[in-house]
Design an enzyme around this catalytic site. Sequence first.
Site, PDB file in Angstrom:
ATOM      1  CG  HIS A 190       2.243   9.335 -25.236  1.00 21.38           C
ATOM      2  ND1 HIS A 190       1.567   9.627 -24.061  1.00 21.38           N
ATOM      3  CD2 HIS A 190       3.548   9.517 -24.955  1.00 21.38           C
ATOM      4  CE1 HIS A 190       2.424   9.984 -23.133  1.00 21.38           C
ATOM      5  NE2 HIS A 190       3.639   9.925 -23.651  1.00 21.38           N
ATOM      6  NE  ARG A 230      -4.108  -2.040   1.922  1.00 21.23           N
ATOM      7  CZ  ARG A 230      -5.088  -2.283   2.798  1.00 21.23           C
ATOM      8  NH1 ARG A 230      -5.189  -1.550   3.890  1.00 21.23           N
ATOM      9  NH2 ARG A 230      -5.955  -3.241   2.554  1.00 21.23           N
ATOM     10  CG  HIS A 276       3.058  14.184 -24.559  1.00 22.64           C
ATOM     11  ND1 HIS A 276       3.646  15.394 -24.835  1.00 22.64           N
ATOM     12  CD2 HIS A 276       3.932  13.501 -23.784  1.00 22.64           C
ATOM     13  CE1 HIS A 276       4.830  15.438 -24.225  1.00 22.64           C
ATOM     14  NE2 HIS A 276       5.032  14.310 -23.607  1.00 22.64           N
ATOM     15  CD  GLU A 330      -3.005  14.619 -16.967  1.00 20.27           C
ATOM     16  OE1 GLU A 330      -2.302  14.910 -17.949  1.00 20.27           O
ATOM     17  OE2 GLU A 330      -3.119  13.457 -16.542  1.00 20.27           O
ATOM     18  CG  HIS A 374       9.023  10.443 -24.665  1.00 18.21           C
ATOM     19  ND1 HIS A 374       7.711  10.035 -24.599  1.00 18.21           N
ATOM     20  CD2 HIS A 374       9.041  11.721 -24.192  1.00 18.21           C
ATOM     21  CE1 HIS A 374       6.967  11.010 -24.099  1.00 18.21           C
ATOM     22  NE2 HIS A 374       7.744  12.042 -23.849  1.00 18.21           N
ATOM     23  CD  GLU A 415       8.328  15.857 -22.570  1.00 20.40           C
ATOM     24  OE1 GLU A 415       7.586  16.822 -22.286  1.00 20.40           O
ATOM     25  OE2 GLU A 415       7.895  14.782 -23.027  1.00 20.40           O
ATOM     26  CE  LYS A 440       0.478  12.339 -15.883  1.00 16.62           C
ATOM     27  NZ  LYS A 440       0.191  13.140 -17.111  1.00 16.62           N
ATOM     28  CG  ASN A 493      -1.152  15.389 -21.371  1.00 18.98           C
ATOM     29  OD1 ASN A 493      -0.253  14.622 -21.056  1.00 18.98           O
ATOM     30  ND2 ASN A 493      -2.205  15.615 -20.580  1.00 18.98           N
ATOM     31  CE  LYS A 546       5.519  17.268 -15.126  1.00 21.80           C
ATOM     32  NZ  LYS A 546       5.927  15.941 -15.629  1.00 21.80           N
ATOM     33  NE  ARG A 605       0.470  16.825 -13.829  1.00 19.70           N
ATOM     34  CZ  ARG A 605       0.994  16.167 -12.818  1.00 19.70           C
ATOM     35  NH1 ARG A 605       0.501  16.326 -11.598  1.00 19.70           N
ATOM     36  NH2 ARG A 605       2.019  15.337 -12.985  1.00 19.70           N
TER      37      ARG A 605
END
Length: 354
Positions: free
Chosen positions: A240, A113, A236, A225, A255, A177, A135, A233, A215, A229
């Site tokens: 992606h 946990r 992306h 998000e 990437h 980025e 994230k 993206n 950021k 936020r």
Amino acid sequence: MELSVGGEYGIVIDAVGAEQFAWLRERAYAGWVLIMDEETERYCLPRIERYLGSTPLVKIVVPAGERHKHLDTCKFIWEEMFRGGVGRRWCCLNLGGGVIGDMGGFAAGTFKRGIDFVQIPTTLLSQVDASVGGKLGIDFYEVKNSIGLFANPQAVWVDAGFLGTLPEREIRSGYAEIIKHALIADEQQWSELRDIKDIRGLDWPAVIERSVDIKRQVVLKDPFERGIRKALNFGHTIGHAVESYFLHREDRLLHGEAIAIGMITESWLSHETGDLSAAALDDIRDYCLRVYGHQHVPEASFPVLLDLMRQDKKNDTEAINFTFLEKPGEAVVNKTATADMITRSLAYYNSLGS
């Protein structure tokens, strides 16, 4: 230099050394888990090994690369944690690039946990983007980062010295980025980047600090998000999908190389459906092509790419969700485009290589 993320954790931009590990020891963890891949074990571990001392330590080494960022690798990490006697009062140190940060943080955030973790990003990509914001996740069902959670690290240690271990192609990948952060939130930085002819001579600590701060400010406004936020993206949604498509091909894209394609195509969509000027589109297109060159995207892949975009976790409805640019330095979230428009954007990108 240290930047605070809402008092939750600090981002230290400095050489990793005795000071950081003394801070870690003061927290009196029962032991540390060190997660790394084969590359960071070879090239980056020697930079910090002398600071590990006598604290009980479980080292876990996984295969390098995005293609190993999946549930089976997590299963291996969890098994090694159990075999090593890791408990709730341990701390996980993730030494590596974005894959290690995302997957190591996910493994730590779910083990018993959740145990504490520290991000030690070793690539430019992870230093300016992946390690900041909490994230975490893995790829599943051929969709990037589709299984994961939000969980903050105890700290992020950004050491530009690690960049000396990277090939030039990896540096360029991470630089995408930095371009993205400037395009969504810092018009002045975008103007400065456009004048750079050779990124190898950049003052990386200064560039990293500025990009990380963009950021950080976005994350502080929207940690989960739900709104602004999503601006992060930009590039992306298409990027992606392209990255996933090329992942198992011999001409695999890194990437940032895929995100460069995404920034060009999504800038074209921003122009066609919104307010981005033709001149701004041309500037973004020309700069991304100058840094990353051109990689043809097979037309036969377009339906596959659309299916991957439809699986994107940012989508709230059946529509495909985008972040568009109103102008360099200003992004607008929760925009959509039709399949036909997306296909036309990919055709536009392909035409640039002819």
